[in-house]
Design an enzyme around this catalytic site. Sequence first.
Site, PDB file in Angstrom:
ATOM      1  N   LYS A  11       0.854  -1.206   0.000  1.00 31.71           N
ATOM      2  CA  LYS A  11       0.000   0.000   0.000  1.00 31.71           C
ATOM      3  C   LYS A  11       0.879   1.242   0.000  1.00 31.71           C
ATOM      4  CE  LYS A  11       0.738   1.585   4.391  1.00 31.71           C
ATOM      5  NZ  LYS A  11       1.787   2.539   4.547  1.00 31.71           N
ATOM      6  N   VAL A 100      11.630  -4.086   1.793  1.00 31.94           N
ATOM      7  CA  VAL A 100      11.473  -4.313   3.234  1.00 31.94           C
ATOM      8  C   VAL A 100      11.663  -2.987   3.986  1.00 31.94           C
ATOM      9  CG1 VAL A 100      12.475  -5.595   5.174  1.00 31.94           C
ATOM     10  CG2 VAL A 100      12.332  -6.647   2.918  1.00 31.94           C
ATOM     11  N   ALA A 101      10.927  -2.816   5.080  1.00 30.35           N
ATOM     12  CA  ALA A 101      11.028  -1.608   5.924  1.00 30.35           C
ATOM     13  C   ALA A 101      10.963  -0.348   5.076  1.00 30.35           C
ATOM     14  CB  ALA A 101      12.319  -1.627   6.749  1.00 30.35           C
ATOM     15  N   ALA A 102       9.899  -0.260   4.279  1.00 28.84           N
ATOM     16  CA  ALA A 102       9.835   0.765   3.238  1.00 28.84           C
ATOM     17  C   ALA A 102       8.706   1.762   3.412  1.00 28.84           C
ATOM     18  CB  ALA A 102       9.697   0.073   1.881  1.00 28.84           C
ATOM     19  N   ALA A 105       3.909  -1.257   3.933  1.00 26.28           N
ATOM     20  CA  ALA A 105       3.126  -2.289   4.634  1.00 26.28           C
ATOM     21  C   ALA A 105       3.468  -3.704   4.170  1.00 26.28           C
ATOM     22  CB  ALA A 105       1.618  -2.032   4.507  1.00 26.28           C
ATOM     23  N   GLY A 107       5.329  -6.116   5.554  1.00 26.41           N
ATOM     24  CA  GLY A 107       5.144  -7.102   6.630  1.00 26.41           C
ATOM     25  C   GLY A 107       3.670  -7.277   6.970  1.00 26.41           C
ATOM     26  N   SER A 108       2.926  -6.170   6.955  1.00 26.97           N
ATOM     27  CA  SER A 108       1.497  -6.222   7.309  1.00 26.97           C
ATOM     28  C   SER A 108       0.702  -7.008   6.275  1.00 26.97           C
ATOM     29  CB  SER A 108       0.920  -4.806   7.398  1.00 26.97           C
ATOM     30  OG  SER A 108       1.617  -4.061   8.353  1.00 26.97           O
ATOM     31  N   ASP A 141      -1.722  -1.562  10.228  1.00 28.38           N
ATOM     32  CA  ASP A 141      -2.005  -1.603   8.784  1.00 28.38           C
ATOM     33  C   ASP A 141      -2.566  -2.939   8.322  1.00 28.38           C
ATOM     34  OD1 ASP A 141      -1.133   0.976   8.303  1.00 28.38           O
ATOM     35  OD2 ASP A 141       0.918   0.365   7.817  1.00 28.38           O
TER      36      ASP A 141
HETATM   37  O1  C5P Z   1       0.824  -0.877  14.639  1.00 35.18           O
HETATM   38  P1  C5P Z   1       2.235  -1.043  14.181  1.00 35.18           P
HETATM   39  O2  C5P Z   1       2.962  -2.128  14.930  1.00 35.18           O
HETATM   40  O3  C5P Z   1       2.360  -1.215  12.703  1.00 35.18           O
HETATM   41  O4  C5P Z   1       2.964   0.307  14.506  1.00 35.18           O
HETATM   42  C1  C5P Z   1       4.359   0.428  14.501  1.00 35.18           C
HETATM   43  C2  C5P Z   1       4.766   1.624  15.343  1.00 35.18           C
HETATM   44  O5  C5P Z   1       4.298   2.828  14.736  1.00 35.18           O
HETATM   45  C3  C5P Z   1       4.158   1.640  16.721  1.00 35.18           C
HETATM   46  O6  C5P Z   1       4.975   0.935  17.628  1.00 35.18           O
HETATM   47  C4  C5P Z   1       4.108   3.119  17.048  1.00 35.18           C
HETATM   48  O7  C5P Z   1       5.368   3.565  17.491  1.00 35.18           O
HETATM   49  C5  C5P Z   1       3.859   3.764  15.688  1.00 35.18           C
HETATM   50  N1  C5P Z   1       2.440   4.066  15.454  1.00 35.18           N
HETATM   51  C6  C5P Z   1       1.839   5.119  16.134  1.00 35.18           C
HETATM   52  N2  C5P Z   1       0.515   5.388  15.916  1.00 35.18           N
HETATM   53  C7  C5P Z   1      -0.206   4.672  15.041  1.00 35.18           C
HETATM   54  C8  C5P Z   1       0.392   3.603  14.316  1.00 35.18           C
HETATM   55  C9  C5P Z   1       1.720   3.341  14.549  1.00 35.18           C
HETATM   56  O8  C5P Z   1       2.470   5.775  16.940  1.00 35.18           O
HETATM   57  N3  C5P Z   1      -1.473   4.979  14.838  1.00 35.18           N
END
Ligand code: C5P
Length: 316
Positions: A11, A100-102, A105, A107-108, A141
Site C-alpha cells: 500500500k 522491506v522496511a519501506a 506495509a 510485513g502487514s 495496517d
Molecule cells: O501498529 P504497528 O505495529 O504497525 O505500529 C508500529 C509503530 O508505529 C508503533 O509501535 C508506534 O510507534 C507507531 N504508530 C503510532 N501510531 C499509530 C500507528 C503506529 O504511533 N497509529
Amino acid sequence: MRSYSLIAPAKINLYLEIIGDRPDGYHELAMILQSIDLADQIEVRSLSTDNIRVHCHHPQVPTDKSNLAYRAAELMATQFPDAFSNYGGVEITIKKQIPVAAGLAGGSTNAAAVLVGIDLLWHLGLTQSELEELGATLGSDVPFCIAGGTAIATGRGEQLAPLPNLAPIHLVLAKYRSLEVSTPWAYKTYRQQFGSTYIRDSDNLAARASAVHSGAIVKAILNQDAAEISQKLHNDLERVVLPAYPQVLQLRELFATQPGVLGTMMSGSGPTVFAIAQSLQLAEAIKLNVRQAIPDEDLELFVTRTTTHGIQIVPI
Ligand code: C5P
C-alpha cells in the site's frame, strides 16, 4: 486443500495526518490508504507436525517470531486451538517483491495473507470483519491489507471506511535498499516536535477524524481525478523524515521536477517516495530519468499502479 497461494499487495498513503496522541502510546490518525500492484506471493501449507515455519529468500526478512507473518500464524493457532490440533502446523513461504522496511506495509500484507490463507486451510469461514479484528491485534495496517483497495483509515489506522474503486493510476516508487526508517522513531520524533498542536479533546478528535471524509482528497477520489488527488497528497511524517534523511528529500525533489509527474509524496514513515505519473509511458520515462540522475545501485525503482484489491487467492 493442503496449500494456498495468495497475492499480498503493498500500500501507499495518499494522505496521512496525525491528529492526536493516545494513552496507549500510539497516535490518532486520519489516512487514505491505497493498494498497489507491487505484491508479494505467499504460500501457506499444512504440515503434519504441529509447528510454524517461515521461509523467505530475502536476506532482510527474518523467519522467526519477529516476522509478522509468523505471528499471524501463531495468533490463529491460539485463537483456534481445535483447528490447529486437527489440521496441524503451517509452513509459510514468502516470495518478496515489496521492499522491506519501506513504508509500504510489506510485513502487514504478508500477515494479512497468512490470516486469509489459514482461514481457508482450516475451513474457519471467518468474515472480513473478523479477519480485520484479528489483524488489528498484529499491527495497525494489517486490517486494511485484507480487503485493500482505497479506504479512509482512522483511529490507530485500523478503523476502515472503504472508498469506491479508483481507475488505475500509474506510479513510480523509489527506495534506497539499505535505508530504513524506524516507524516508532518517526512517530516519537513527530510527537516531540509537534505534539503541542495535537487535539486532546475527544469531541474535537472525532470531528477532525470525520472531517477527512468530506475533505478535498476524498472528493478528488470520488471524482476519479488523478491530477487533483496528486495536488492533495499529504503526509505529516515528511516533516520529521525529510530533514533527517537527505536522500529521501533528494528523491522527493527529483520526482517533483520530472515531466509527467502529477504529484509526489513519501509513503507512511518512509523511506519510499512515490510519484503519480500521467501515463504508463511517462512513468517508464520518469524511472529512466531518475536512474540516470542517480546511478547508485542501492536505489530501487519500480513502475507500478494502484489496484482495487487486497489479499487474493491465486487460482490453481
Ligand atoms: O501498529 P504497528 O505495529 O504497525 O505500529 C508500529 C509503530 O508505529 C508503533 O509501535 C508506534 O510507534 C507507531 N504508530 C503510532 N501510531 C499509530 C500507528 C503506529 O504511533 N497509529
